[in-house]
Design a protein around this motif. Structure first.
Motif, short mmCIF file in Angstrom:
data_model
loop_
_atom_site.label_atom_id
_atom_site.label_comp_id
_atom_site.label_asym_id
_atom_site.label_seq_id
_atom_site.Cartn_x
_atom_site.Cartn_y
_atom_site.Cartn_z
N ARG A 168 -35.12 25.38 4.05
CA ARG A 168 -34.32 24.59 3.11
C ARG A 168 -35.22 23.76 2.20
NH1 ARG A 168 -29.90 19.76 4.52
NH2 ARG A 168 -30.32 18.56 2.63
N ARG A 169 -36.26 23.17 2.76
CA ARG A 169 -37.15 22.33 1.95
C ARG A 169 -37.81 23.15 0.83
NH1 ARG A 169 -39.81 20.19 5.82
NH2 ARG A 169 -38.72 18.19 5.91
N ASN A 170 -38.16 24.40 1.12
CA ASN A 170 -38.75 25.28 0.09
C ASN A 170 -37.77 25.47 -1.07
OD1 ASN A 170 -39.93 27.26 2.82
ND2 ASN A 170 -41.12 25.78 1.68
N ILE A 171 -36.51 25.74 -0.74
CA ILE A 171 -35.49 25.98 -1.76
C ILE A 171 -35.26 24.73 -2.59
CG2 ILE A 171 -33.11 26.69 -2.19
CD1 ILE A 171 -33.20 28.05 0.58
N GLU A 172 -35.16 23.59 -1.93
CA GLU A 172 -34.89 22.34 -2.63
C GLU A 172 -36.00 22.03 -3.63
OE1 GLU A 172 -32.31 19.48 0.28
OE2 GLU A 172 -34.40 19.81 0.84
N CYS A 173 -37.24 22.24 -3.24
CA CYS A 173 -38.36 21.98 -4.14
C CYS A 173 -38.32 22.91 -5.35
CB CYS A 173 -39.69 22.14 -3.39
SG CYS A 173 -40.03 20.84 -2.19
#
Length: 259
Positions: A168-173
């Motif tokens: 999720r953190r990858n997508i948010e960034c």
């Protein structure tokens, strides 16, 4: 940072079209309700079969609108989803299912899929929506920033397909950076042509749809029938183009798309 489930929840009562596919469309409200229902169904199945929360959900399909509901339902229980396009044979699907040790498989194809896992056929979804109507997901189980959201498999052209895990953190960034280049407004209609098995499909799903844009889904049948594709585009009020380079090149040089 912007996160798709939080954004979609803001539109959970909207009758606006979230996705258009052929002659059918799914509103933001319907999409939300269906993902809520499926999330509760998935929770029950995981509990019944004693599956860890991180057990992947495999989706075998193309551009069916209900695939989005399955994706969002998986995110709502904290499980990664694994999209496998029906362009690939069942043998490849079974190989991927074995690699990720999937507990459930949603089959949107007409091909039989059998194995040591539960299969949910697309034809059964209406009954599930009815049976779990009004059910609400457990927000405490929603995917967390460090959790894996989805797994994409490489083509396998140099050997066996390999799964790439995206958190999720990858997508948010990515979305936080990318949205500055593509402003979305209430009239935005974005093309949803790229297979969910490829990373470019993240753009319409996690950037456009999340911000309230309507997705225009284009499937293989439309791509094989240029006259049909022309009609689909002409009736769509399409504003933003996300596709493979090959489709873009074809349309740029086609007389039907000049005007």
């Amino acid at each position: 940072m912007m996160w798709i489930l939080d954004q979609l929840e803001q539109n959970c009562f909207s009758a606006k079209a979230a996705v258009i596919h052929g002659d059918s469309q799914l509103s933001f409200q319907e999409l939300w309700q269906r993902s809520e229902a499926l999330s509760v169904f998935l929770e029950e199945q995981y509990c019944k079969h004693d599956l860890p929360r991180t057990t992947p959900v495999v989706i075998y399909g193309a551009k069916e609108s209900d695939i989005l509901a399955v994706m969002h339902a998986a995110l709502k229980i904290g499980a990664p989803y694994v999209p496998v396009d029906t362009l690939y044979p069942v043998d490849r699907l079974l190989h991927i299912i074995g690699q990720v040790k999937a507990g459930l498989v949603f089959n949107f194809s007409s091909r039989p899929v059998k194995g040591n896992f539960k299969v949910v056929e697309a034809a059964c979804l209406p009954k599930l929506y009815e049976a779990y109507q009004g059910k609400v997901s457990n927000r405490a189980h929603w995917v967390r920033p460090e959790d894996i959201c989805y797994i994409l498999f490489t083509s396998g052209s140099t050997g066996k397909p390999k799964g790439v895990q995206i958190a999720r953190r990858n997508i948010e960034c990515f979305v936080d950076w990318y949205k500055g280049f593509c402003p979305v407004n209430p009239a935005t209609v974005a093309l949803n042509q790229v297979s969910y098995s490829f990373d470019v499909s993240v753009m319409p799903l996690y950037m456009y749809l999340a911000q309230g844009a309507t997705l225009l889904s284009v499937d293989g049948e439309m791509l094989r029938d240029f006259k049909l594709l022309e009609k689909v585009f002409a009736a769509s009020n399409l504003t933003d183009w996300v596709s493979t380079p090959a489709l873009f090149d074809i349309c740029v040089f086609a007389n039907a798309f000049n005007g």
